[in-house]
Motif scaffolding. Structure first.
Motif, PDB file in Angstrom:
ATOM      1  N   ILE A 709       0.749  -1.218   0.143  1.00 17.53           N
ATOM      2  CA  ILE A 709      -0.104   0.081  -0.098  1.00 17.53           C
ATOM      3  C   ILE A 709       0.840   1.308   0.051  1.00 17.53           C
ATOM      4  CG2 ILE A 709      -1.828   1.244   1.238  1.00 17.53           C
ATOM      5  CD1 ILE A 709      -2.625  -1.305   2.311  1.00 17.53           C
ATOM      6  N   GLN A 710       0.726   2.242  -1.027  1.00 15.52           N
ATOM      7  CA  GLN A 710       1.587   3.335  -1.113  1.00 15.52           C
ATOM      8  C   GLN A 710       0.607   4.504  -0.430  1.00 15.52           C
ATOM      9  OE1 GLN A 710       2.387   3.550  -4.943  1.00 15.52           O
ATOM     10  NE2 GLN A 710       4.078   2.359  -5.138  1.00 15.52           N
ATOM     11  N   SER A 711       1.577   5.317   0.264  1.00 21.94           N
ATOM     12  CA  SER A 711       0.782   6.416   0.709  1.00 21.94           C
ATOM     13  C   SER A 711       1.399   7.752   0.080  1.00 21.94           C
ATOM     14  CB  SER A 711       1.257   6.711   2.302  1.00 21.94           C
ATOM     15  OG  SER A 711       2.583   6.694   2.658  1.00 21.94           O
ATOM     16  N   LYS A 712       0.484   8.939   0.130  1.00 22.92           N
ATOM     17  CA  LYS A 712       0.968   9.999  -0.273  1.00 22.92           C
ATOM     18  C   LYS A 712       0.636  11.235   0.590  1.00 22.92           C
ATOM     19  CE  LYS A 712      -3.417  10.535  -3.089  1.00 22.92           C
ATOM     20  NZ  LYS A 712      -4.077  10.976  -4.390  1.00 22.92           N
ATOM     21  N   PRO A 713       1.309  12.425   0.420  1.00 25.74           N
ATOM     22  CA  PRO A 713       1.354  13.474   1.739  1.00 25.74           C
ATOM     23  C   PRO A 713      -0.387  13.965   1.316  1.00 25.74           C
ATOM     24  CG  PRO A 713       2.772  14.053   0.056  1.00 25.74           C
ATOM     25  CD  PRO A 713       2.600  12.688  -0.211  1.00 25.74           C
ATOM     26  N   LEU A 714      -0.807  14.757   2.603  1.00 24.48           N
ATOM     27  CA  LEU A 714      -1.967  15.407   2.437  1.00 24.48           C
ATOM     28  C   LEU A 714      -1.861  16.610   1.543  1.00 24.48           C
ATOM     29  CD1 LEU A 714      -3.285  15.207   6.275  1.00 24.48           C
ATOM     30  CD2 LEU A 714      -4.203  13.752   3.927  1.00 24.48           C
ATOM     31  N   PRO A 715      -2.810  16.768   0.528  1.00 24.33           N
ATOM     32  CA  PRO A 715      -2.695  18.270  -0.145  1.00 24.33           C
ATOM     33  C   PRO A 715      -2.545  19.369   0.655  1.00 24.33           C
ATOM     34  CG  PRO A 715      -4.969  17.467  -0.142  1.00 24.33           C
ATOM     35  CD  PRO A 715      -3.944  16.378   0.501  1.00 24.33           C
ATOM     36  N   ARG A 716      -1.567  20.162   0.125  1.00 24.42           N
ATOM     37  CA  ARG A 716      -1.157  21.676   1.037  1.00 24.42           C
ATOM     38  C   ARG A 716      -2.048  22.834   0.320  1.00 24.42           C
ATOM     39  NH1 ARG A 716       5.111  22.661   0.134  1.00 24.42           N
ATOM     40  NH2 ARG A 716       4.273  24.555   1.369  1.00 24.42           N
ATOM     41  N   TYR A 717      -2.785  22.424  -0.746  1.00 20.82           N
ATOM     42  CA  TYR A 717      -3.454  23.617  -1.292  1.00 20.82           C
ATOM     43  C   TYR A 717      -4.799  23.107  -1.643  1.00 20.82           C
ATOM     44  CZ  TYR A 717       1.194  25.473  -1.829  1.00 20.82           C
ATOM     45  OH  TYR A 717       2.266  26.222  -1.605  1.00 20.82           O
ATOM     46  N   PRO A 718      -5.888  24.067  -1.682  1.00 15.37           N
ATOM     47  CA  PRO A 718      -7.287  23.500  -1.835  1.00 15.37           C
ATOM     48  C   PRO A 718      -7.673  23.156  -3.385  1.00 15.37           C
ATOM     49  CG  PRO A 718      -7.055  25.944  -1.500  1.00 15.37           C
ATOM     50  CD  PRO A 718      -5.777  25.619  -1.355  1.00 15.37           C
TER      51      PRO A 718
END
Length: 811
Positions: A709-718
């Motif tokens: 399972i790969q993760s990705k960071p939470l978005p910084r911009y709307p």
């Protein structure tokens, strides 16, 4: 198996409390289920002194007695016994007491006179056979004293739950042998002498009157018989009746009661024939040879198979061997000559006969487990002695002992070191020998340090060194063996991927409010026709069951759908009309008559009923196809399987789906299908309510599940979203449009998501057209997007969609 303490003491000297005996028997492997006082009912019977006797004013044979029962005031009891007199002491049952035979004493009136109890005879209390008058107790016991104390009677009944491998303990002697092994010092049972008294031996030999032929020695390795003359059949004496009643048997007459008594004493079943009813004085042990009818002692007619073993005379069957005697040769009051059978039969043959005929007798219970082949003669002689004493009979000289092959003694070589390793003990050869000899094994030391153990013939369960180890362990005491644990590595083995996948599917579907169903792999043969499967459908390649339990379980299933539809029918019949069910199970496909079937593990689900139940805040809403599609999408998403396509399923591929309501699920190959069950199929399963089902191939799912399972960071911009509405031909699948949008999104990094949020058909749209409204979500990893940033891209995407699907934009 029931035994009494007093009966055990007939064979060994014993000075242990009943609870100690029960505990030791249980620890030795003979679990005692209950310990009861045989005379517990006498605790409620009290001593009463008769103070006054006068004639009943309205009955010549009744007396009005005033008795002292130990209470403050005397009681009046109406009595019909001729021996009642003032000053005598007797047994009294007061109101509320229950006598043997479920007779409950109540305060009542007899011919107008009040009776506050009952003065009892010995027969009514089952302490003797005298029924002519009430009990006349010796001495001057205190009124109100419990009768058990006044008579000084006590006995204990042990109810033992025996395992099938211990037929030697289906006798009082067998239990006594076990008890003698754990008392200190060990005691051997003392068996009654069975030598025939000279004055009881007649002038002729049994060989002059009878003959025994064994035609099937494999099924009857030994048959012993004895003959008695001048037998007087009548009631048994009290001691014999009481012995039988104490272990749950019903007395019949002195001859039959002796055979039952000896069976309970030795474990060897016996049978008594009326010799005058045996044609030619012959006994022939043979198979039936053909189907026939036979009437047993209980007057029931049974159908016999050719392979059942029978006891026959010179002309006809007279008994079902080892199971039950025949009505045509039973003992009656007119019997004067009795032949006694004491035999050993093949356990498998007896069990088969007992099961087929439905007869469960005390004899078959013992023969099915195995009896001592060397015990037949002793039991026969014991029974003949008792019958001769109790019926004043003469014993024919000699006995018949037909034994085609002498039993071969079993000897086992036991390695004491191996025994200690197996048990985790440090027992010496002397200790092992003492333990085994306490239950009549014979030990002979060998030169190599081992011992040769001669197994007694009554221990049919001991055949190898491991059995001897068990004997030593249980008699030495399981609780004395130190508890040890095998070394277990700290690191556990990871579970197999298939098991983890099943666990994941269960968790996801449970979270979607689905309950798991577990059905048999066997279903009815007509399920293919009920599902309207085509003739060339591979699901018609079923595996036939040679001996099905019923016609509803005659083939191995090739689909999980019929089982779920049956679950639905049963639940609806119980007024549960909203169901979410799933099943994980194997299906089986016949590939070749000489090969094992091909197995495919599937996941199937069923939905029916309402999406929302009616309440004060909402109206009832029925489930539809898209509820099930959403469940499948959530399941696939939970398993990490993306980019799955749903396309219309051809009617030939989904014959049990309603036309236009079936979908194929595929990703680089077929994963399964889902749809709405058609009305004709529902009718064939006895259903009227709409049902929606899916069926997925588990192996295909696992092939597309990611290893990590790969993760990705939470978005910084709307994010910012824009809608696009297309008017397209009605036949164009929404999935094709979404697929094209995903293709565009892979090229344009600003596109984060696309989805359909509205569908419309009808006026004012042209016929054959539909309106699809999609939402496109845009997001940048580097800055906050505005409408100005995405206007050009959004227009390009809209134009591409219009061009690809020949769509129109709304005015």
């Amino acid at each position: 198996m029931k035994v009494t303490l007093s009966w055990i003491k007939e064979y060994i000297a014993l000075d242990l409390e009943p609870d100690d005996i029960a505990s030791k028997l249980t620890m030795a492997g003979l679990e005692v289920d209950a310990v009861e006082d045989l005379y517990a009912y006498l605790q409620e019977i009290v001593v009463a002194k008769v103070l006054e006797v006068k004639k009943h004013p309205d009955a010549d044979k009744l007396s009005c007695c005033v008795v002292d029962t130990g209470s403050k005031t005397p009681a009046q009891i109406i009595c019909g016994a001729p021996n009642v007199r003032p000053g005598m002491y007797s047994a009294c049952a007061l109101p509320g007491v229950t006598l043997p035979g479920e007779i409950k004493i109540k305060k009542s009136k007899l011919r107008g006179e009040v009776s506050e109890g009952m003065l009892c005879s010995g027969a009514e209390l089952r302490v003797d056979t005298d029924a002519a008058g009430i009990m006349d107790l010796p001495g001057a016991p205190v009124p109100g004293t419990p009768l058990t104390r006044a008579l000084d009677v006590s006995d204990t009944v042990f109810e033992i739950d025996l395992t099938p491998n211990r037929p030697d303990c289906l006798s009082v002697m067998g239990v006594a042998r076990e008890v003698g092994a754990f008392v200190q010092p060990n005691q051997k049972i003392v068996r009654p002498d069975v030598t025939f008294p000279r004055q009881r031996i007649g002038g002729t030999s049994i060989h002059d009157h009878a003959r025994v032929d064994i035609k099937d020695p494999d099924l009857c390795p030994r048959y012993s018989a004895g003959l008695l003359f001048d037998v007087t059949v009548g009631p048994s004496p009290f001691w014999l009746r009481r012995r039988l009643e104490s272990v749950g048997l019903t007395p019949i007459n002195n001859v039959v009661d002796v055979t039952n008594f000896v069976m309970m004493e030795t474990g060897q079943p016996l049978h008594a024939f009326d010799y005058d009813e045996l044609a030619q004085g012959r006994i022939v042990v043979q198979k039936a040879g053909k189907a026939m009818e036979f009437t047993t002692l209980d007057s029931k007619v049974h159908q016999l198979d050719p392979d059942m073993l029978l006891i026959c005379d010179g002309e006809r069957p007279v008994a079902l061997a080892g199971v039950m005697g025949g009505e045509n040769s039973e003992i009656s009051v007119n019997t004067t000559r009795v032949m006694i059978e004491s035999a050993c039969f093949n356990p498998v043959s007896i069990r088969r006969t007992a099961k087929r005929t439905g007869i469960a007798s005390d004899a078959s219970h013992r023969f099915e487990r195995g009896v001592d082949p060397d015990g037949t003669v002793y039991a026969l002689q014991r029974a003949m002695n008792l019958i001769a004493d109790l019926s004043d009979a003469l014993i024919a000289a000699d006995i018949i002992d037909a034994c085609p092959a002498d039993p071969v003694p079993l000897c086992i070589e036991l390695d004491p070191d191996a025994l200690n390793i197996r048990l985790g003990t440090e027992l010496t050869v002397a200790e092992i020998s003492r333990i085994l000899e306490s239950v009549e094994f014979r030990i002979q030391p060998s030169e190599n340090g081992n011992v040769t153990v001669s197994v007694p013939t009554f221990r049919v369960d001991v055949t190898r060194p491991e059995d001897l180890s068990e004997e030593v362990a249980r008699l030495w005491g399981y609780n004395r063996i130190n508890t040890t644990y095998p070394p277990v590595p700290a690191k556990g083995r990871p579970l197999a991927p298939l098991i983890l996948t099943r666990r994941s599917i269960r968790g996801i579907l449970n979270g979607l409010s689905f309950y798991e169903a577990i059905n048999y792999n066997f279903i009815a043969k007509d399920f293919c026709d009920r599902l309207h499967l085509l003739e060339n459908d591979e699901r018609r390649n079923v595996v036939q069951i040679l001996n099905p339990l019923s016609d509803q379980m005659s083939v191995l299933r090739t689909s999980l759908v019929p089982g779920l539809l049956e679950n639905m029918r049963k639940n609806i019949s119980q007024q549960t009309d909203t169901l979410h069910l799933f099943e994980i199970g194997k299906t089986f496909f016949n590939t070749d008559l000489n090969a094992l079937p091909e197995e495919k593990e599937m996941v199937a689900g069923l939905m029916t009923g309402n999406r929302i139940q009616p309440s004060w805040y909402a109206k009832k809403q029925a489930l539809d196809f898209f509820d099930l599609k959403g469940v499948v999408e959530d399941l696939l998403e939970g398993l990490g399987i993306d980019d799955v396509n749903f396309t219309r399923l051809a009617d030939a591929d989904g014959p049990y789906f309603e036309s236009g309501f079936g979908a194929k699920i595929h990703k680089q190959g077929n994963l399964g299908n889902l749809g709405k069950i058609s009305r004709p199929v529902l009718k064939r399963f006895g259903l009227k309510q709409d049902a929606y089902v899916f069926e997925l191939n588990l192996a295909a799912l696992m092939a597309h599940m990611p290893d990590q399972i790969q993760s990705k960071p939470l978005p910084r911009y709307p994010a910012i979203s824009q809608d696009v509405t297309l008017i397209v031909d009605r036949q164009i699948p929404v999935g094709d449009v979404l697929g094209e949008m995903k293709t565009i999104a892979q090229k344009e990094f600003l596109v984060e998501d696309t989805y359909l949020f509205d569908l419309f058909e009808g006026s004012p749209l042209a016929e054959g057209k539909k309106s699809l409204s999609f939402r496109i979500v845009y997001r940048s990893e580097n800055k906050t997007l505005t409408e100005k940033h995405i206007r050009k891209l959004h227009t390009a995407i809209s134009s591409q969609l219009v061009k690809t699907f020949h769509a129109d934009l709304p005015e």
